[in-house]
Scaffold this motif. Structure first.
Motif, PDB file in Angstrom:
ATOM      1  N   UNK A  22      65.324  30.832 -34.835  1.00 26.91           N
ATOM      2  CA  UNK A  22      65.191  31.332 -36.521  1.00 26.91           C
ATOM      3  C   UNK A  22      65.090  32.849 -37.373  1.00 26.91           C
ATOM      4  N   UNK A  23      65.949  34.152 -36.063  1.00 27.86           N
ATOM      5  CA  UNK A  23      66.051  35.486 -36.834  1.00 27.86           C
ATOM      6  C   UNK A  23      66.985  35.684 -37.621  1.00 27.86           C
ATOM      7  N   UNK A  24      67.781  34.026 -37.132  1.00 29.33           N
ATOM      8  CA  UNK A  24      69.216  34.671 -37.164  1.00 29.33           C
ATOM      9  C   UNK A  24      70.200  35.467 -36.313  1.00 29.33           C
ATOM     10  N   UNK A  25      69.214  35.201 -35.378  1.00 30.48           N
ATOM     11  CA  UNK A  25      70.426  35.534 -34.159  1.00 30.48           C
ATOM     12  C   UNK A  25      71.152  34.882 -32.849  1.00 30.48           C
ATOM     13  N   UNK A  26      71.902  35.120 -33.015  1.00 32.47           N
ATOM     14  CA  UNK A  26      73.013  34.159 -32.381  1.00 32.47           C
ATOM     15  C   UNK A  26      72.605  34.300 -30.465  1.00 32.47           C
ATOM     16  N   UNK A  27      72.071  33.477 -29.594  1.00 31.82           N
ATOM     17  CA  UNK A  27      71.663  34.025 -28.092  1.00 31.82           C
ATOM     18  C   UNK A  27      72.878  32.539 -27.502  1.00 31.82           C
ATOM     19  N   UNK A  28      73.153  33.100 -26.564  1.00 27.15           N
ATOM     20  CA  UNK A  28      73.323  32.306 -25.539  1.00 27.15           C
ATOM     21  C   UNK A  28      73.023  32.604 -24.370  1.00 27.15           C
ATOM     22  N   UNK A  29      72.238  31.110 -23.903  1.00 28.58           N
ATOM     23  CA  UNK A  29      71.108  31.435 -23.014  1.00 28.58           C
ATOM     24  C   UNK A  29      71.704  31.558 -21.552  1.00 28.58           C
ATOM     25  N   UNK A  30      71.568  31.886 -20.393  1.00 26.08           N
ATOM     26  CA  UNK A  30      71.986  31.394 -19.034  1.00 26.08           C
ATOM     27  C   UNK A  30      70.544  31.795 -18.326  1.00 26.08           C
ATOM     28  N   UNK A  44      80.971  34.750 -12.619  1.00 26.29           N
ATOM     29  CA  UNK A  44      81.321  33.633 -13.067  1.00 26.29           C
ATOM     30  C   UNK A  44      80.992  32.400 -14.623  1.00 26.29           C
ATOM     31  N   UNK A  45      79.766  32.218 -13.570  1.00 24.62           N
ATOM     32  CA  UNK A  45      78.317  31.512 -14.208  1.00 24.62           C
ATOM     33  C   UNK A  45      78.733  32.072 -16.316  1.00 24.62           C
ATOM     34  N   UNK A  46      77.900  33.524 -16.312  1.00 23.25           N
ATOM     35  CA  UNK A  46      77.987  33.994 -17.335  1.00 23.25           C
ATOM     36  C   UNK A  46      79.265  34.319 -18.288  1.00 23.25           C
ATOM     37  N   UNK A  47      80.734  34.736 -17.362  1.00 20.54           N
ATOM     38  CA  UNK A  47      81.567  34.257 -17.866  1.00 20.54           C
ATOM     39  C   UNK A  47      81.868  32.494 -18.782  1.00 20.54           C
ATOM     40  N   UNK A  48      82.008  31.760 -18.006  1.00 15.25           N
ATOM     41  CA  UNK A  48      81.840  30.745 -18.157  1.00 15.25           C
ATOM     42  C   UNK A  48      81.543  30.819 -20.265  1.00 15.25           C
ATOM     43  N   UNK A  49      79.841  30.924 -19.238  1.00 17.16           N
ATOM     44  CA  UNK A  49      79.233  30.106 -20.788  1.00 17.16           C
ATOM     45  C   UNK A  49      79.410  31.010 -22.120  1.00 17.16           C
ATOM     46  N   UNK A  50      79.856  32.216 -22.076  1.00 18.41           N
ATOM     47  CA  UNK A  50      80.240  33.015 -23.531  1.00 18.41           C
ATOM     48  C   UNK A  50      81.409  32.420 -23.769  1.00 18.41           C
ATOM     49  N   UNK A  51      82.310  31.495 -22.991  1.00 25.09           N
ATOM     50  CA  UNK A  51      83.197  31.574 -22.796  1.00 25.09           C
ATOM     51  C   UNK A  51      84.218  31.765 -24.566  1.00 25.09           C
ATOM     52  N   UNK A  52      84.546  31.074 -25.407  1.00 29.81           N
ATOM     53  CA  UNK A  52      85.559  31.856 -26.586  1.00 29.81           C
ATOM     54  C   UNK A  52      84.355  32.847 -27.602  1.00 29.81           C
ATOM     55  N   UNK A  53      83.635  33.176 -27.314  1.00 28.95           N
ATOM     56  CA  UNK A  53      82.978  33.695 -27.995  1.00 28.95           C
ATOM     57  C   UNK A  53      82.819  35.214 -27.304  1.00 28.95           C
ATOM     58  N   UNK A  54      83.017  35.740 -26.292  1.00 33.68           N
ATOM     59  CA  UNK A  54      84.030  36.993 -25.326  1.00 33.68           C
ATOM     60  C   UNK A  54      82.575  37.497 -25.181  1.00 33.68           C
ATOM     61  N   UNK A  55      82.900  38.911 -25.445  1.00 35.34           N
ATOM     62  CA  UNK A  55      82.402  39.959 -24.831  1.00 35.34           C
ATOM     63  C   UNK A  55      80.836  40.033 -25.833  1.00 35.34           C
TER      64      UNK A  55
END
Length: 616
Positions: A22-30, A44-55
């Motif tokens: 809600x504060x504008x922080x882009x998150x990728x929950x794992x 592997x799960x973490x890498x796949x969750x990030x996807x094209x977003x990268x590091x």
């Protein structure tokens, strides 16, 4: 990273994630659960969750909020086990973004701020070790208030962005507070804890426990129950019992695994039941175990081997004696849980738990004192060569009689938690802050330099590494190896506390020189700073001598192809210089040149020829 079973109470993982979004922080929950122990699969799960977003720009762990016992390792909270799994998986995934671990109620900011979650304090102890072993991967620790509002979430977002003023933070209604180590002051009364009745000492036949028993016997303790797993069969137990009896104390040596709740309950019944003439008035928990290992090498089994005698035993003692009218409940902790200790993440975590438990008891109106000691002289888990190393590094073992006097004063004064160490902070802090600032020590002037600007330190490190590389390029292969051996020897001597690099023989194994996990990480950090490389914490074990390690550094600093290119570039530059000099000279200039000028010119030409032949 969210806890599997979401923590109960007003603060939950979902609320935090939603609040940050809600504060504008882009998150990728794992979501990570107790069964996510395979580091490769988790990476592997973490890498796949990030996807094209990268590091990612950062990693936030809410795992510590889950205090439920791990289903396969009951003496380890699930949140602590999954936090460790996350740390290792991030490394396997090649993610060096700063990791921030979030807790709730793991620390206290003052008398009115009740510490409600000692189990979560384990992560605070672990964090100090991670900061030393993986400085590029560590962000810090943030403790949340009991309930979150928009202001708290904004403070959390600011802290995650590096605007919280430190790496050990507590967000409260009054603002964000940063943890600092400060001197307790000399203005203390001469009052001391006077033992009476029955005093129970766990680890009572060990080095520190035996010293405490001797001191309390001299101060008039009437009856002491010395507890260890082997009891009367422990080495030296019979001699200690005889010695204490001669000093006027009644002594019971008991065999009990204090981490076994039922066994401890039976033991306590025997010293508190009907017919007991001397009531139990004090508990001193001095039991513990060491199992040094870097974070990458820690397994649930190795964690449990340390947490069981230290943490589970303390918890059982707390729960089974809280209804008794005790004068003192004393926990023997370690400074490792406060300032961190490379290679001792499990022991540092256990010590942080003891410190938190004592503060929890004080907040509940119960006696509780935890003293975070440096090494004790005269026995204990740290002695011999390790003690000598600590002495050279500015942390000599504290005298046992002096330690006992301070312990009695601390108990009487009513301190819940105190650090007690005989440390030369100017020397000791340099190793702790070699690769990153350590704001915790910022209020100790003699620690000096622990709060330096990270960007400035990084620029200085880069400049030094570039100068080293340039120097190596200009050397012959033999001289290059010699220079790197000298560099390794100098840094190894510094890590071991020696003033002279000659104390480190280039062909002698680091293990024979006295290196352990603590000093191995220190050497790695020093070499990282000197070379600009990112070397592994297992460095001295993978490359066991200065000669071996010098070979690795040469290959990392000047890979074969790049080395040749650099040599060719330098040779061409030197050729241009010589040719320019010759072209500028007339024949009569040469004829009129002095001997020194001619020799300088010839030296340059011979050096060029030597390089050219070497490169070819």
């Amino acid at each position: 990273a969210e806890a599997g079973p979401v923590a109960t109470g007003p603060v939950a993982a979902e609320a935090i994630v939603a609040g940050l979004a809600a504060l504008g922080v882009e998150t990728v929950p794992v979501r990570i659960g107790a069964d996510d122990t395979d580091r490769d699969r988790l990476a592997t799960r973490i890498t796949e969750a990030l996807g094209e977003a990268g590091a990612p720009g950062g990693v936030v762990s809410l795992l510590a909020l889950d205090e439920a016992p791990h289903p396969e390792h009951r003496d380890i909270p699930t949140g602590f086990a999954t936090t460790l799994a996350l740390l290792r998986a991030l490394g396997d995934a090649g993610i060096d973004a700063p990791l921030w671990c979030v807790t709730r109620g793991a620390v206290s900011t003052g008398g009115a701020d009740r510490l409600g979650a000692p189990a979560q304090a384990l992560v605070w102890g672990l964090g100090g070790a991670v900061a030393l072993e993986h400085p590029q991967r560590w962000g810090g620790l943030i403790d949340l208030p009991g309930s979150l509002d928009e202001g708290s979430l904004r403070a959390l977002a600011r802290a995650l962005g590096g605007r919280g003023g430190g790496e050990q933070l507590a967000i409260r209604a009054s603002g964000t507070l940063a943890r600092r180590l400060r001197r307790a002051g000399a203005g203390r009364s001469g009052e001391r804890w006077q033992p009476r009745g029955t005093v129970l000492i766990t680890g009572g036949t060990g080095g520190v426990g035996a010293q405490i028993a001797r001191g309390l016997a001299d101060e008039g303790a009437e009856h002491m129950v010395l507890v260890s797993r082997r009891g009367p069969r422990a080495p030296g137990a019979a001699e200690l019992e005889a010695e204490l009896t001669e000093r006027g104390a009644r002594v019971t040596v008991a065999a009990c695994d204090v981490a076994d709740r039922e066994a401890l309950e039976r033991l306590l019944d025997s010293v508190t039941g009907d017919g007991v003439d001397l009531p139990l008035t004090a508990v001193v928990h001095a039991a513990g175990a060491l199992d040094d290992a870097t974070v990458d090498a820690l397994t649930p089994e190795r964690i449990e081997a340390v947490l069981r005698p230290k943490v589970a035993s303390a918890r059982h003692l707390h729960e089974l004696t809280r209804a008794l009218d005790l004068d003192a409940f004393v926990l023997i902790s370690s400074i490792a849980g406060t300032v961190g200790a490379a290679g001792q993440g499990n022991y540092a975590a256990a010590s942080a738990y003891l410190d938190a438990l004592a503060q929890r008891r004080r907040a509940d109106g119960l006696p509780g004192t935890s003293v975070a000691w440096s090494a004790w002289a005269g026995g204990g888990m740290i002695d011999g060569e390790v003690a000598d190393q600590l002495r050279r590094r500015g942390a000599p073992p504290i005298d046992g009689a002096r330690a006992l006097e301070l312990l009695r004063q601390t108990v009487a004064h009513g301190d819940g938690f105190l650090v007690a160490a005989d440390i030369d902070w100017g020397r000791f802090a340099s190793a702790l802050s070699a690769t990153r600032p350590l704001p915790l020590l910022a209020d100790l002037p003699e620690a000096g330099g622990t709060g330096q600007d990270p960007a400035g330190a990084e620029r200085e490190e880069a400049g030094g590494a570039a100068a080293l590389r340039t120097r190596l390029v200009e050397l012959s292969p033999a001289d290059r190896h010699t220079a790197l051996v000298e560099l390794v020897s100098e840094q190894a001597a510094a890590a071991l506390g020696y003033a002279d690099a000659g104390a480190v023989e280039s062909g002698r194994a680091f293990k024979e020189l006295g290196f352990d996990s603590l000093t191995a990480v220190d050497l790695r950090n020093r070499l990282n700073a000197a070379t600009g490389l990112r070397l592994p914490v297992t460095l001295v074990f993978d490359y066991p001598t200065a000669d071996d390690l010098a070979g690795l550094l040469r290959e990392e600093l000047l890979p074969s192809g790049e080395e040749s290119a650099d040599v060719d570039t330098a040779a061409l530059a030197e050729l241009d210089r010589v040719q320019s000099t010759l072209a500028a000279l007339e024949l009569d200039d040469i004829e009129s040149a002095t001997d020194d000028e001619m020799f300088e010119l010839l030296d340059g030409m011979f050096e060029l020829l030597g390089r050219d032949l070497t490169a070819s």
